[in-house]
Scaffold this motif. Structure first.
Motif, mmCIF file in Angstrom:
data_model
loop_
_atom_site.group_PDB
_atom_site.id
_atom_site.type_symbol
_atom_site.label_atom_id
_atom_site.label_comp_id
_atom_site.label_asym_id
_atom_site.label_seq_id
_atom_site.Cartn_x
_atom_site.Cartn_y
_atom_site.Cartn_z
ATOM 1 N N TYR A 1 1.946 1.801 -3.512
ATOM 2 C CA TYR A 1 0.756 2.227 -4.251
ATOM 3 C C TYR A 1 0.476 3.714 -4.006
ATOM 4 N N LYS B 1 -4.223 -3.804 -6.753
ATOM 5 C CA LYS B 1 -4.034 -2.350 -6.802
ATOM 6 C C LYS B 1 -3.031 -1.937 -7.866
ATOM 7 N N GLU C 1 0.827 -1.206 0.000
ATOM 8 C CA GLU C 1 0.000 0.000 0.000
ATOM 9 C C GLU C 1 0.864 1.259 0.000
ATOM 10 N N GLN D 1 -5.072 -1.472 -10.881
ATOM 11 C CA GLN D 1 -5.897 -0.273 -10.704
ATOM 12 C C GLN D 1 -5.070 0.992 -10.970
#
Length: 297
Positions: free
Chosen positions: A34, A150, A31, A153
């Motif tokens: 990301y 992700k 994360e 994405q």
């Protein structure tokens, strides 16, 4: 930096055990990468927005002020000529903006591979000699496991920066077109105002000349023009009703410059509102003359 924080020297019986012990850390690391990429994408977006905003400020500065009434035809003409668009015609983003777009897209693509994530991690920890290539490779693997879908994405989201840039280009072009249309409309309003003022001046000059002509006539004859007109029209002439209408002949108004006089000598008004003359013809209330009917020999 390696994510696993277990006791040194304990070792692992399997990769599955290692991943299980580091599941939360892998998720946080994924994360974190990301969010780094999203920050780069947002910086590129902000650069696009600032560029367009600055451009539109220049467009607004080059747009003439809104129309306002003036009393002079010369001033209106001057403003009509000055009401031209003077801003830029097209927006070209800066090289820095293009660089930020390319950087965000490259980072979003890097999230999708071990090598790409390793490059992002190495960049983040540059200068840390203790962060070995082996540690980088392991953390890259963990980050990929931790971020799930992700990476895809992010790649889809920031690949759309080119489309977003195209949309902002279109809106900037619309702003230019609106500014030019506004300038043309303002110029047209001033031109129309100048013409209207000049037309009024012409009418006023003609009325003044006519008044002067009438004054001279009255001074030379000693008679008022209105009195002369009434005498010329005859006692039964409905003067106020027929004033200024053209007939097909008859007595002339001394002050009338047209080719024909007002009307022939009229007698009386009939019940339908017509005005009869002595020849059998008549005038309708709207001033149209109807000659008498032809008689058979």
């Amino acid at each position: 930096m390696p994510t696993y924080t277990g006791q040194r020297g304990t070792g692992f019986t399997s990769l599955k055990q290692y991943l299980g012990l580091n599941e939360d850390g892998a998720k946080r690391l994924g994360e974190s990468l990301y969010e780094d990429v999203n920050s780069a994408g947002q910086r590129a977006t902000d650069a696009i927005n600032r560029g367009r905003s600055d451009f539109e400020a220049k467009v607004a500065a080059g747009t003439p002020d809104a129309f306002e009434e003036v009393e002079s035809a010369d001033e209106a003409t001057k403003r009509a000529e000055a009401a031209k668009y003077g801003g830029p015609d097209a927006w070209e983003p800066s090289s820095s903006t293009y660089q930020q777009i390319q950087d965000a897209q490259a980072r979003s693509r890097a999230l999708g591979s071990d090598a790409g994530r390793a490059a992002l991690l190495s960049e983040r920890t540059a200068g840390n000699a203790g962060y070995t290539p082996g540690s980088v490779g392991l953390d890259s693997f963990l980050a990929g496991r931790g971020m799930g879908d992700k990476a895809q994405q992010s790649r889809s989201q920031w690949a759309g920066l080119n489309d977003y840039l195209g949309l902002q280009r279109g809106q900037a072009a619309d702003a230019v077109n609106k500014a030019k249309a506004s300038a043309d409309a303002t110029s047209g309003q001033y031109s129309a105002l100048a013409k209207g003022i000049k037309d009024k001046e012409v009418v006023a000059a003609a009325q003044a000349a006519r008044a002067e002509q009438q004054k001279k006539y009255e001074q030379s004859t000693g008679k008022k023009v209105e009195e002369v007109r009434r005498e010329a029209a005859g006692p039964s002439y409905d003067y106020e009703e027929m004033k200024g209408r053209n007939g097909n002949g008859g007595r002339r108004d001394p002050m009338y410059d047209g080719p024909v006089g007002y009307a022939p000598h009229l007698t009386a008004r009939s019940s339908d509102g017509n005005i009869d003359d002595t020849s059998g013809g008549y005038y309708t209330p709207d001033g149209v003359y109807h000659p008498p009917p032809r008689r058979n020999p």
